[in-house]
Motif scaffolding. Structure first.
Motif, short mmCIF file in Angstrom:
data_model
loop_
_atom_site.label_atom_id
_atom_site.label_comp_id
_atom_site.label_asym_id
_atom_site.label_seq_id
_atom_site.Cartn_x
_atom_site.Cartn_y
_atom_site.Cartn_z
N VAL A 158 0.86 -1.18 0.00
CA VAL A 158 0.00 0.00 0.00
C VAL A 158 0.90 1.23 0.00
O VAL A 158 2.01 1.21 0.55
CB VAL A 158 -0.96 -0.01 1.22
CG1 VAL A 158 -0.21 0.17 2.52
CG2 VAL A 158 -2.02 1.05 1.11
N ASP A 159 0.43 2.29 -0.61
CA ASP A 159 1.15 3.56 -0.58
C ASP A 159 0.77 4.26 0.72
O ASP A 159 -0.40 4.61 0.91
CB ASP A 159 0.76 4.41 -1.79
CG ASP A 159 1.45 5.76 -1.80
OD1 ASP A 159 2.17 6.11 -0.84
OD2 ASP A 159 1.26 6.49 -2.80
N PRO A 160 1.75 4.44 1.62
CA PRO A 160 1.43 5.08 2.91
C PRO A 160 0.79 6.46 2.76
O PRO A 160 -0.07 6.83 3.55
CB PRO A 160 2.79 5.17 3.62
CG PRO A 160 3.62 4.11 2.98
CD PRO A 160 3.15 4.03 1.56
N GLY A 161 1.19 7.20 1.73
CA GLY A 161 0.60 8.53 1.51
C GLY A 161 -0.87 8.44 1.16
O GLY A 161 -1.68 9.22 1.66
N GLU A 162 -1.21 7.49 0.31
CA GLU A 162 -2.62 7.32 -0.06
C GLU A 162 -3.44 6.72 1.07
O GLU A 162 -4.60 7.08 1.27
CB GLU A 162 -2.73 6.41 -1.29
CG GLU A 162 -2.29 7.06 -2.57
CD GLU A 162 -2.44 6.14 -3.77
OE1 GLU A 162 -3.22 5.17 -3.70
OE2 GLU A 162 -1.76 6.40 -4.77
N ALA A 163 -2.84 5.80 1.81
CA ALA A 163 -3.55 5.14 2.91
C ALA A 163 -3.66 6.05 4.13
O ALA A 163 -4.51 5.83 4.99
CB ALA A 163 -2.86 3.83 3.28
N GLY A 164 -2.78 7.04 4.22
CA GLY A 164 -2.79 7.94 5.38
C GLY A 164 -2.26 7.28 6.64
O GLY A 164 -2.57 7.69 7.75
N ARG A 165 -1.44 6.23 6.45
CA ARG A 165 -0.85 5.52 7.59
C ARG A 165 0.35 4.73 7.08
O ARG A 165 0.48 4.49 5.88
CB ARG A 165 -1.86 4.58 8.24
CG ARG A 165 -2.39 3.52 7.28
CD ARG A 165 -3.21 2.46 7.97
NE ARG A 165 -3.86 1.57 7.04
CZ ARG A 165 -3.25 0.63 6.32
NH1 ARG A 165 -1.96 0.45 6.45
NH2 ARG A 165 -3.92 -0.14 5.48
N PRO A 166 1.21 4.29 7.99
CA PRO A 166 2.35 3.46 7.57
C PRO A 166 1.89 2.09 7.06
O PRO A 166 0.78 1.65 7.37
CB PRO A 166 3.17 3.29 8.84
CG PRO A 166 2.64 4.25 9.83
CD PRO A 166 1.24 4.59 9.41
N ARG A 167 2.73 1.45 6.26
CA ARG A 167 2.43 0.09 5.82
C ARG A 167 2.36 -0.83 7.03
O ARG A 167 3.03 -0.60 8.04
CB ARG A 167 3.54 -0.46 4.89
CG ARG A 167 3.58 0.16 3.56
CD ARG A 167 4.57 -0.51 2.65
NE ARG A 167 5.86 -0.74 3.27
CZ ARG A 167 6.70 -1.72 2.90
NH1 ARG A 167 6.38 -2.54 1.92
NH2 ARG A 167 7.84 -1.86 3.51
#
Length: 106
Positions: A56-65
């Motif tokens: 997952v992209d942490p920026g898009e998910a709004g959280r760390p992997r």
């Protein structure tokens, strides 16, 4: 085997093929992440666990992997055996010292 390691194994054995991430394990085992992560690392080094990083992209998910963990097939069997042995040991100790409850004498 420490009580904390036993708690982690019990959580993972509920659904041994299911992946759980670290904070889920923390919550279910009712232990802090500083306790959980070293246990997970040891169990993985011993071959009891398999892990993978979430894609997952942490920026898009709004959280760390997240790192997901699950028991390996061999690890699930070893965990069952280890927990049974720990339970038998506790029972034997209780039989020897019936007045002892949770480390405190009655």
């Amino acid at each position: 085997m420490t009580p904390q390691t036993q708690a982690v194994l019990r959580v993972l054995l509920v659904k041994p093929a299911e992946e759980l991430y670290g904070l889920q394990i923390c919550s279910l085992a009712e232990l802090p992440s500083g306790t959980i992560h070293p246990i997970l690392a040891r169990l993985e080094s011993a071959g009891w666990l398999e892990s993978r990083w979430e894609e997952v992209d942490p920026g898009e998910a709004g959280r760390p992997r997240r790192r997901y963990y699950r028991l390996s097939p061999d690890g699930a069997e070893r965990a069952r055996i280890a927990l049974a042995a720990a339970s038998a040991k506790r029972s034997a100790l209780r039989a020897l010292r019936p007045g002892l409850t949770g480390g405190v004498t009655a």
